[in-house]
Design an enzyme around this catalytic site. Structure first.
Site, PDB file in Angstrom:
ATOM      1  N   ASP A  39       0.856  -1.180   0.000  1.00 48.21           N
ATOM      2  CA  ASP A  39       0.000   0.000   0.000  1.00 48.21           C
ATOM      3  C   ASP A  39       0.896   1.236   0.000  1.00 48.21           C
ATOM      4  OD1 ASP A  39      -2.435   1.340   0.038  1.00 48.21           O
ATOM      5  OD2 ASP A  39      -2.482   1.470   2.214  1.00 48.21           O
ATOM      6  N   ASN A  88     -10.874  -2.214  -6.689  1.00 46.94           N
ATOM      7  CA  ASN A  88      -9.986  -1.460  -7.582  1.00 46.94           C
ATOM      8  C   ASN A  88     -10.483  -1.496  -9.016  1.00 46.94           C
ATOM      9  OD1 ASN A  88      -6.961  -2.639  -5.925  1.00 46.94           O
ATOM     10  ND2 ASN A  88      -8.177  -0.817  -5.501  1.00 46.94           N
TER      11      ASN A  88
END
Length: 261
Positions: A39, A88
């Site tokens: 991340d 996503n």
């Protein structure tokens, strides 16, 4: 914070410290399965002054290649990388998603040539662009007979969706056998669901690592991580260093795993 060019921490003192950390780890203290949630790629790109997130995602992918080498060196058997979630696929800006899909395809193709590694796609291929799905399938087929480290690429992946798919698979299998829903309800077990997950037959992750200081699961391996240990790293994904990884493994080795008790 490491420098954007990744040169920080490569001097003599770093190498000495890294070697000392490795010597502290015995084979029985190393987890069998490590799951990584990389991340912070977009923040990394923004802080480095790049106009788009693509350079951050590319740097993150390069870091994942490096991370897999660290894991292989320690003798870790299974590594799962969270690369692209179902959220996503639905929510990312179209150009960013297109760049990310290209980067993931390059990563998967490259990993398929690593000696001994076995690559497996975990996720829903049907929601991915055909070219990416084909690259992932080819990487899986090309490496299916390898006996080295098992690398799961979570692409088009969602933990809740995985559980739904597992239950659907169980129902379909039960229907073929001619059983009733009442019989299925009576016989259903957690072990049976586990066998029908994308990772069926693999050990559950012993350790889940997430970069960038975020402390949430984000729909990753929800079922499998029921008894996992978690370790959160402040560094953004591309800035992750080997010593950060080794500290995570050292911390894991000191924990008293209670498996829910």
């Amino acid at each position: 914070m490491a420098r954007a060019d990744g040169t920080q921490g490569r001097g003599l003192l770093y190498r000495v410290y890294s070697s000392r950390l490795k010597r502290q780890l015995t084979p029985d203290a190393v987890p069998r399965h490590v799951a990584m949630m990389i991340d912070g790629n977009r923040r990394w790109a923004r802080q480095a002054g790049y106009p788009t997130a693509a350079e951050g995602h590319r740097a993150g992918a390069a870091k994942m290649r490096e991370f897999l080498c660290w894991c292989d060196e320690l003798g870790i058997h299974v590594v799962s990388l969270y690369l692209l979630s179902t959220d996503n696929v639905r929510k990312r800006d179209s150009q960013e998603l297109a760049d990310l899909i290209e980067i993931i395809a390059e990563l998967a193709e490259g990993l398929s040539h690593e000696p001994g590694w076995r690559v497996k796609h975990v996720g829903r291929a049907e929601i991915l662009p055909a070219d990416l799905a084909r690259v992932l399938h080819t990487a899986e087929e090309h490496t299916k007979d390898n006996t080295g480290m098992h690398v799961n690429l979570a692409v088009g992946y969602g933990g809740r969706g995985e559980i739904v798919d597992a239950v659907r698979s169980i129902i379909a299998q039960h229907r073929v056998g001619g059983g009733s829903l009442e019989e299925l309800a009576e016989s259903l077990t957690p072990e049976q669901i586990g066998e029908h997950l994308y990772t069926g037959g693999q050990p559950d992750p012993d350790l889940v690592i997430r970069t960038s200081g975020e402390q949430r699961l984000s729909d990753f391996l929800l079922w499998q991580s029921a008894h996992s240990e978690f370790y959160f790293v402040e560094a953004l994904g591309p800035d992750l260093r080997e010593v950060d990884f080794l500290r995570a493994i050292r911390d894991y080795a000191t924990r008293d795993r209670r498996y829910g008790s």
